[in-house]
Design a protein around this motif. Structure first.
Motif, short mmCIF file in Angstrom:
data_model
loop_
_atom_site.label_atom_id
_atom_site.label_comp_id
_atom_site.label_asym_id
_atom_site.label_seq_id
_atom_site.Cartn_x
_atom_site.Cartn_y
_atom_site.Cartn_z
N ARG A 295 0.83 -1.20 0.00
CA ARG A 295 0.00 0.00 0.00
C ARG A 295 0.87 1.25 0.00
O ARG A 295 0.57 2.23 -0.69
CB ARG A 295 -0.91 -0.03 1.22
N ARG A 299 0.82 4.15 -2.89
CA ARG A 299 0.60 5.59 -2.68
C ARG A 299 1.73 6.41 -3.25
O ARG A 299 1.53 7.56 -3.65
CB ARG A 299 0.45 5.87 -1.18
N GLU A 342 -9.57 1.72 1.02
CA GLU A 342 -8.44 2.34 0.31
C GLU A 342 -8.87 2.74 -1.09
O GLU A 342 -8.74 3.88 -1.50
CB GLU A 342 -7.27 1.35 0.23
N THR A 343 -9.34 1.77 -1.85
CA THR A 343 -9.80 1.99 -3.21
C THR A 343 -11.06 1.17 -3.41
O THR A 343 -11.35 0.25 -2.65
CB THR A 343 -8.74 1.56 -4.24
N ALA A 363 -9.78 6.36 0.57
CA ALA A 363 -8.46 6.98 0.68
C ALA A 363 -8.02 7.51 -0.67
O ALA A 363 -7.37 8.55 -0.77
CB ALA A 363 -7.45 5.96 1.20
N ASP A 364 -8.37 6.79 -1.74
CA ASP A 364 -7.89 7.12 -3.08
C ASP A 364 -9.05 7.01 -4.05
O ASP A 364 -9.70 5.97 -4.13
CB ASP A 364 -6.77 6.16 -3.48
N SER A 384 -13.54 11.55 -0.82
CA SER A 384 -12.29 10.81 -1.05
C SER A 384 -11.09 11.61 -0.55
O SER A 384 -11.21 12.78 -0.18
CB SER A 384 -12.12 10.49 -2.54
N PRO A 387 -6.84 9.09 3.55
CA PRO A 387 -6.22 7.80 3.88
C PRO A 387 -6.10 7.56 5.39
O PRO A 387 -6.29 6.45 5.87
CB PRO A 387 -4.85 7.87 3.20
N GLU A 391 -7.80 4.48 7.55
CA GLU A 391 -6.96 3.60 8.35
C GLU A 391 -7.43 3.54 9.80
O GLU A 391 -7.30 2.52 10.48
CB GLU A 391 -5.50 4.08 8.28
#
Length: 760
Positions: A295, A299, A342-343, A363-364, A384, A387, A391
């Motif tokens: 990850r 990033r 995350e995605t 996050a993305d 969005s 991140p 988490e």
């Protein structure tokens, strides 16, 4: 000591160290005694003169909880304020710090009570769980020396293990454990990118399997290795079966499926997981650690193609953990779920129980991503670019998502919940008022009719056409079926979709944009050269003309679906007149083929062009003359005008399309297209901005295609505008631009009594 002053040290062994830590955790002992054994074991393994564990308190201070090498009386007496010293540096930045001469570092803070005077080398690693720094692991040496990459990695592995066991009560006493847990449960707020409007209040659901449901240390390394091997074999088998069922797919599709299979069979990926299992971790923890490492690479990756491939590894990791936990399929969502991940691909989103989904936080993922398009279709508030928040989230946490402002509140206090509940209720009342305008025309106060259409891309968008009162579908994105599925859609599948869309539209017009594939719009089965600047490379109409078979198949499906009614086709990313002529030639071929087969053809085929790049805008008159209508794609046009990648958080927010330079450029484009005698419209997210819509109307545009959620608010605004007065004011303002156009438009609207949408 060498001439350089550095002393080589024996290589530390993470496997031996983890085995010793596992033994210490298994021994009966009081928390403080166990901590002291841990620091002694770590210091011995890493050949360090000092090993210390600092624990973060709810105040943010870092307290020395255990040490080997510093004065024992400093334990629980030494506290570093937030950000203080090298320990505070590590905690603040959440990254390791290795220095050969600690006292010379600008962040060094001397504490006499620790007896650290003779120490030189310093290595600090943050202890992080669920996005929260729970403490810092420190090793130090008297000599000036560099810690090797292996030593830093060993310290990070130990810190990861500490992060798992600090909140469990096995390492700290009851009061300190509760304080550590309070850090994990503390309220958090953040502001990301507002992708899809709306307010949602719900509970967190994660794509990631819950790490709290499995142990950190393996009871039997051999048994754990067998579990991992079985799960990997099962994962590989499922990928093999996916390829087997897609055997009829064209070679290009199989090639990319084979790339996906290569990841599943990649010995490097599996070996890294195996190594962590052999060191004494459970298979789930091992996969999570490797996943976290990947990850970080993802990033940092500048290449979008590489980022996409690392997304494949993210997906495979999730599948592998589910297999280890005996789970199949996507996670079951609770009612009112806010999905945090995350995605997220559009296929993953549609596979979930969307009737239980209330909002999204990623996050993305940008505002033009396909997950964003699907989220808007479903009416899901979406933010969005957070991140850290993703988490920190845990299943079941309460979360507020404000898709209007981009704010997200995780584990919010009661006053925030009350405030947003009121705001949500007020928003719903405003929506009810807008709904009353559904069947009213979008006519200005001085009688100008604005053709207010909506964008769509899925069949599930079509009910919004009636709900909003939009005059038609100004942009139907046909590429989504190409991107959501795992195989290329057949002509029959495409024809069925287009026929259903036209049926759902009734007598209202639908503009089908041919597949805008390329750049960030690639499915897992697609291959194409890796480009340094894919947004400016092989995409849009270029792909269609180079892959005429794909283009003709799509046109064939559209023509068949239209039957005897009108067909409107929009060509994406047009760059030259020659491209328009070539595309029209292909359309004529398919019409002739249909006629030869004595099958019904559309009553008429109207071909439009999308102006999305500055060169095409500059040639708008000649390109418009070769087409039947023009649609300005504001998102890409602004991206190329400002040389700012709209998917990049670093530059996308640096420009405002509502500025004199860009508005002047758009105004010229509109004038040139109209000079060719062709109707001109504007589509894209920009037109959903009420201030931008006002300016576009003032420039002479009478057709806007916007998101479904923007139709009703814009209709209310349009009905409050005197267009003649607006146009006169805009001409005067643009003649002497101040650079503050957005502020000036807002001030004008307020003074003129324009009903700007507001959810406050």
């Amino acid at each position: 000591m060498s001439e350089t002053g550095y002393v080589p040290r024996p290589r530390s062994s993470p496997r031996v160290l983890l085995k010793r830590l596992r033994e210490i955790m298994a021994e009966p002992a009081e928390p403080q005694a166990r901590l002291e054994k841990l620091v002694r074991a770590i210091a011995a393994n890493m050949v360090a003169d000092v090993c210390s564990i600092y624990v973060r308190r709810t105040s943010g201070a870092l307290e020395l909880f255990a040490t080997q090498g510093l004065k024992p009386e400093a334990v629980h007496a030494t506290r570093m304020a937030p950000g203080e010293g090298l320990v505070g540096w590590v905690a603040d930045r959440r990254q390791p710090l290795s220095v050969t001469n600690a006292p010379a570092h600008p962040s060094f803070s001397y504490r006499a009570e620790t007896g650290e005077d003779p120490l030189q080398a310093f290595l600090g690693v943050p202890v992080v769980r669920s996005g929260q720094v729970l403490g810092v692991l420190v090793v130090q040496n008297r000599t000036q020396r560099r810690y090797t990459d292996d030593e830093i990695e060993a310290a990070q592995i130990v810190a990861t293990v500490l992060a798992e066991i600090v909140p469990t009560g096995d390492l700290l006493d009851e009061a300190d454990t509760k304080e550590a847990q309070a850090l994990l449960e503390a309220p958090e707020s953040g502001r990301g990118a507002a992708v899809s409007a709306g307010i949602a209040i719900g509970t967190v659901a994660l794509l990631e399997p819950d790490s709290r449901t499995h142990k950190v240390f393996a009871e039997s390394v051999a048994a754990e290795k067998t579990r991992l091997e079985d799960a990997v074999a099962g994962l590989q088998k499922s990928v093999d079966e996916m390829i087997a069922t897609d055997a009829k797919v064209a070679g290009v599709s199989r090639e990319v499926l084979e790339v996906y299979r290569l990841f599943a069979y990649d010995r490097g990926w599996v070996r890294r997981i195996e190594e962590k299992v052999l060191s004494g971790l459970t298979a789930e923890t091992a996969v999570e650690q490797v996943q976290a490492e990947n990850r970080e690479r993802m990033r940092a990756a500048p290449d979008p193609y590489l980022r996409e491939r690392l997304h494949d590894l993210e997906d495979l990791s999730r599948r592998l953990i589910r297999a280890l936990q005996g789970l199949e399929g996507p996670p079951e969502l609770p009612e009112g779920a806010i999905l945090m991940a995350e995605t997220l691909g559009p296929a993953e989103l549609l596979e979930l129980s969307t009737d239980r989904l209330a909002g999204l936080v990623l996050a993305d993922g940008g505002g033009t991503s396909h997950a964003a398009i699907v989220a808007r279709s479903l009416g899901l508030p979406f933010v969005s670019g957070l991140p850290g928040m993703v988490e920190s989230a845990r299943p079941g946490d309460t979360v507020i998502v404000d898709g209007d402002t981009g704010e997200v509140h995780l584990r919010p206090p009661s006053d925030a919940l009350r405030s947003y509940a009121d705001k949500k209720a007020m928003r719903e009342r405003r929506l009810e008022a807008y709904a009353a305008l559904r069947d009213e025309p979008a006519v200005t106060k001085d009688g100008a009719l604005i053709d207010l259409q909506m964008n769509a891309g899925l069949l599930l968008d079509m009910p919004h056409l009636k709900e909003t009162g939009a005059s038609g579908i100004g942009l139907f994105r046909t590429e989504l079926p190409f991107l959501i599925g795992r195989t290329l859609p057949t002509a029959a599948e495409q024809e069925h979709l287009y026929r259903e869309v036209l049926r759902a539209a009734g007598t209202k017009p639908v503009v089908f944009r041919t597949a805008d594939i390329g750049s960030d719009k690639r499915a897992t089965y697609m291959t194409q050269p890796v480009e340094a600047n894919p947004a400016m490379g092989w995409r849009g109409l270029r792909v269609s003309l180079d892959r005429e078979g794909l283009f003709r198949t799509q046109l064939r499906a559209m023509i068949a679906a239209a039957g005897g009614r009108e067909l409107r086709v929009l060509l994406p990313l047009v760059t030259t007149v020659e491209e328009v002529e070539a595309a029209r030639g292909v359309i004529e071929k398919e019409l002739s083929r249909r006629k030869r087969g004595r099958k019904p053809v559309p009553s008429s085929v109207i071909v439009g062009v999308m102006i999305e790049i500055p060169s095409a805008a500059w040639s708008a008159r000649s390109i418009a003359a070769a087409s039947d209508f023009v649609s300005i794609g504001g998102n890409d046009l602004a991206q190329f005008f400002f040389a700012a990648d709209r998917e990049s958080a670093l530059v996308s927010s640096r420009y405002d399309p509502l500025c004199p330079a860009f508005i002047g450029f758009v105004g010229r484009t509109i004038s040139e297209a109209k000079a060719a005698g062709r109707p001109v419209g504007y589509c894209g997210e920009q037109a959903s901005d009420p201030l931008m819509a006002l300016v576009l109307m003032g420039l002479g545009l009478r057709s806007l295609s916007v998101t479904a959620s923007s139709v009703a608010p814009l209709k209310a605004m349009i009905r409050s505008v005197d267009l003649g007065a607006l146009s006169g004011w805009l001409n005067e303002t643009l003649a002497a631009p101040s650079g503050e156009l957005r502020r000036e438009v807002e001030a004008y609207a307020e003074a003129a009594g324009v009903a700007l949408p507001s959810w406050a």
